[in-house]
Design an enzyme around this catalytic site. Structure first.
Site, PDB file in Angstrom:
ATOM      1  NE  ARG A 184      -0.219  -0.246 -12.974  1.00 43.49           N
ATOM      2  CZ  ARG A 184      -0.214  -1.436 -12.900  1.00 43.49           C
ATOM      3  NH1 ARG A 184       1.381  -1.853 -12.559  1.00 43.49           N
ATOM      4  NH2 ARG A 184      -0.448  -2.811 -13.272  1.00 43.49           N
TER       5      ARG A 184
ATOM      6  CB  THR B 143       4.449  -6.525  -6.780  1.00 42.75           C
ATOM      7  OG1 THR B 143       3.974  -5.938  -8.156  1.00 42.75           O
ATOM      8  CG2 THR B 143       3.998  -5.115  -6.063  1.00 42.75           C
TER       9      THR B 143
ATOM     10  CB  THR C 149       5.723  -3.928  -9.555  1.00 36.83           C
ATOM     11  OG1 THR C 149       5.114  -5.113  -9.991  1.00 36.83           O
ATOM     12  CG2 THR C 149       4.488  -2.949 -10.471  1.00 36.83           C
TER      13      THR C 149
ATOM     14  CB  SER D 246      -2.258  -1.666 -10.626  1.00 41.41           C
ATOM     15  OG  SER D 246      -1.300  -2.151  -9.510  1.00 41.41           O
TER      16      SER D 246
ATOM     17  N   GLY E  81       0.860 -10.221  -7.290  1.00 40.79           N
ATOM     18  CA  GLY E  81      -0.338  -9.879  -8.554  1.00 40.79           C
ATOM     19  C   GLY E  81      -1.478  -9.483  -7.773  1.00 40.79           C
TER      20      GLY E  81
HETATM   21  O1  DON Z   1       0.141  -4.205 -10.663  1.00 39.97           O
HETATM   22  C1  DON Z   1      -0.251  -5.170 -10.933  1.00 39.97           C
HETATM   23  O2  DON Z   1      -1.093  -5.478  -9.702  1.00 39.97           O
HETATM   24  C2  DON Z   1       1.092  -6.313 -10.548  1.00 39.97           C
HETATM   25  N1  DON Z   1       1.584  -6.029 -11.781  1.00 39.97           N
HETATM   26  C3  DON Z   1       1.809  -6.457  -9.676  1.00 39.97           C
HETATM   27  C4  DON Z   1       2.631  -7.852  -9.716  1.00 39.97           C
HETATM   28  C5  DON Z   1       2.813  -8.657  -8.602  1.00 39.97           C
HETATM   29  O3  DON Z   1       2.824  -8.027  -7.543  1.00 39.97           O
HETATM   30  C6  DON Z   1       4.254  -9.565  -8.725  1.00 39.97           C
HETATM   31  N2  DON Z   1       4.421 -10.035  -7.782  1.00 39.97           N
HETATM   32  N3  DON Z   1       4.874 -10.692  -7.235  1.00 39.97           N
END
Ligand code: DON
Length: 574
Positions: A108, A383, A401, A454, A476
């Site tokens: 990360r 992501t 991501t 995350s 997300g």
């Molecule tokens: O780490 C996380 O939870 C977010 N930065 C993930 C972002 C994400 O999944 C965007 N996708 N659609």
């Protein structure tokens, strides 16, 4: 999920009940009858890109293990899946080895060392989301290169040059972007036009790309060659590091040479759980994914779901009531465990789950009357995802991501790669939602060197100690609910992996207090029943999660791969 992909239509006005029911049954029939999982005997790669999947399968066929293939796919996605595949961002890898050992690698991004908790607030203390999502101020210190190389050196069998060369060739020789990628890149045409290096790669001299556009990325190829020749130092020191630091400094960003040199991936013990006899292996903090998944499963384990209960109002009600509490706890208790004492054991204990289950009623509990739990003394934490298994019995589940699609849209000049805007995953101000509507407090406040919380949930489910499901998703805050529902679909409803992935999904995250469905993801009858129980229904989403999964029938020695019909990936086995 990125905002631009969401639909704005509300159920009530735009879609008649009849149409909804007809479309839903069509969707379910189509997914159940016409699309079957890919079958294989030896190994399987499921990724969001056909080019990356093919690269991963070649590595397996050449004798590489699942970690070798995962590293090769990781570098390939940085070239051919630029919205989320990256060398300028981060991710998580969950590994289960043939000898029974499970581990995770946390690569990360970290907050740069010069930040403080109020960097995104103005002089009146108001949060400015532009600072955490756009420009150089939004970038965390990238972790992917260090993480992938760490995984390869510790658990792979091949040399870096072998697994990175396919990505270099892809960047150097180019590839036709095709209809889907061209359309996706073009959504952000205006953003890319703001930065010369981004405009150069992701626009046709400022205009939208055609689907037959040939994407050649010479500077990215050179960056990858520097990594091939010098390992992690090729990225964190020397030419690339100098470019990052200078451009960051010139544009008000925070990343310094010290940040890059001190970046290290961390190998962490997985979060482990048990659901109806299956062992769950998932990602620990700084992801909330593993804890939230295990906590949800622990609560839901107290229910028996009949097969015909799937997506009934009763099933959705019970799941949503569990999720409200899980996301409430996430907001209070989860953050980077190197900085904050995350009560992981308590949150993932059966006892705590039972106490939540005992309070679930037949009517909805408003989110306003739900608070995060208080740890008690019985405690002794865009992501993209790809899943890979090999012929030796190893399984790897990786989610990477840049945060938003194409991160902050900034290509580092001279190095050809996109930068993340992961800093938005911190809680810039207590109670202020980030771009996924997630709120939080002290546990996930900004601190120098800390990793932002995350929701990524790369997960491996074991049956009798052997890999059964390998799964994960982007989306997300909706990642956790997507992975949860695919696991429930397989274990409780006995679906094959393709059906389990393709079936409609719903989502609730405590705040806002509403259930989201996918477009055509439910029926008017179910919604009416949920409203009668006191639930609020939000606007339909175009998609919730984009899952890439594998299910292994150990008894018959068959590997099944499923790629989400919501996306454009590929499952290939051999
Ligand atoms: O780490 C996380 O939870 C977010 N930065 C993930 C972002 C994400 O999944 C965007 N996708 N659609």
């Amino acid at each position: 999920m990125t905002k631009e992909l969401r639909l704005t239509s509300a159920y009530s006005k735009t879609i008649t009940t009849t149409l909804l029911i007809v479309c839903l049954s069509l969707f379910i029939n189509l997914s159940a009858e016409t699309k079957r999982p890919v079958r294989a005997k030896n190994g399987m790669v499921v990724s969001p890109s056909t080019l990356a999947t093919d690269i991963g399968v070649e590595i397996l066929k050449n004798g590489g293990n699942a970690v070798d293939a995962s590293v090769a796919v990781g570098f390939a996605l940085a070239v051919c899946y630029p919205s989320a595949g990256n060398i300028g961002g981060g991710g998580f890898m969950v590994i289960h080895l043939e000898d029974g050992k499970s581990t995770t690698i946390d690569f990360r991004e970290r907050a740069p060392l010069s930040v403080h908790k109020d960097i995104y607030l103005d002089e009146d203390g108001n949060y400015n989301p532009d600072l955490s999502t756009k420009g150089w101020t939004s970038a965390g210190v990238p972790g992917s290169v260090a993480g992938l190389i760490y995984a390869l050196e510790k658990y792979g069998t091949m040399r870096l040059s072998e697994v990175i060369t396919p990505a270099i060739k892809l960047a150097e020789n180019g590839f036709e972007v095709g209809y889907d990628l061209a359309n996706h890149i073009n959504i952000f045409n205006e953003d890319f036009n703001e930065y010369e290096a981004s405009k150069e790669i992701f626009t046709a001299e400022g205009d939208s790309l055609n689907e037959d556009h040939f994407l050649v990325q010479k500077e990215l190829a050179n960056a990858l060659k520097l990594i091939k020749e010098n390992g992690r130092d090729g990225f964190y020191k020397g030419y690339i590091a100098d470019l990052i630091v200078k451009q960051s400094f010139d544009n008000g960003g925070y990343i310094t040479h010290k940040d890059l040199q001190e970046y290290n991936p961390v190998e962490r013990m997985p979060i482990k759980g048990n659901y109806k006899g299956y062992e769950i292996i998932s990602m620990p903090p700084p992801s909330s994914g593993g804890i939230a998944l295990v906590q949800s499963l622990n609560i839901l384990e107290n229910f028996e779901f009949a097969k015909n209960a799937w997506h009934s109002s009763d099933y959705i009600h019970k799941t949503v009531e569990a999720l409200k509490k899980v996301y409430a706890d996430r907001s209070q208790h989860l953050g980077d465990s190197d900085f904050y004492d995350v009560p992981a054991q308590w949150l993932t204990s059966k006892l705590y789950a039972k106490s939540i289950f005992d309070k679930i009623k037949t009517i909805a509990t408003p989110s306003d009357s739900i608070a995060p739990g208080i740890p008690v003394t019985y405690e002794s934490k865009e992501t993209t995802h790809y899943s890979i298994v090999d012929e030796f019995g190893n399984a790897v589940s990786t989610t990477v991501t840049l945060n938003s699609s194409y991160g902050n849209k900034i290509v580092v000049e001279g190095a050809g790669f996109l930068l993340n805007n992961e800093m938005d995953d911190f809680n810039a101000k207590p109670g202020e939602p980030n771009q996924y509507g997630l709120i939080g407090g002290e546990a996930n406040s900004i601190q120098p060197g800390k990793r932002m919380l995350s929701s990524m949930t790369p997960t491996i489910v074991l049956e009798d100690g052997k890999p059964y499901i390998v799964v994960g998703s982007p989306g997300g805050s909706q990642i956790i609910t997507s992975v949860l529902q695919v696991i429930l679909n397989c274990i409780d409803f006995n679906m094959d992996i393709q059906g389990a992935i393709d079936m409609p999904r719903f989502h609730h995250q405590w705040y806002p207090d509403e259930i989201l469905f996918e477009e055509f993801g439910t029926t008017h009858d179910v919604i009416s029943n949920l409203i009668l129980k006191g639930h609020n229904i939000g606007e339909a989403d175009s998609w919730i999660g984009r899952v890439q999964g594998i299910l292994i029938d150990q008894e018959n020695n068959v590997i099944f791969g499923g790629t989400d019909s919501r996306a454009f990936g590929k499952a290939v086995g051999y």
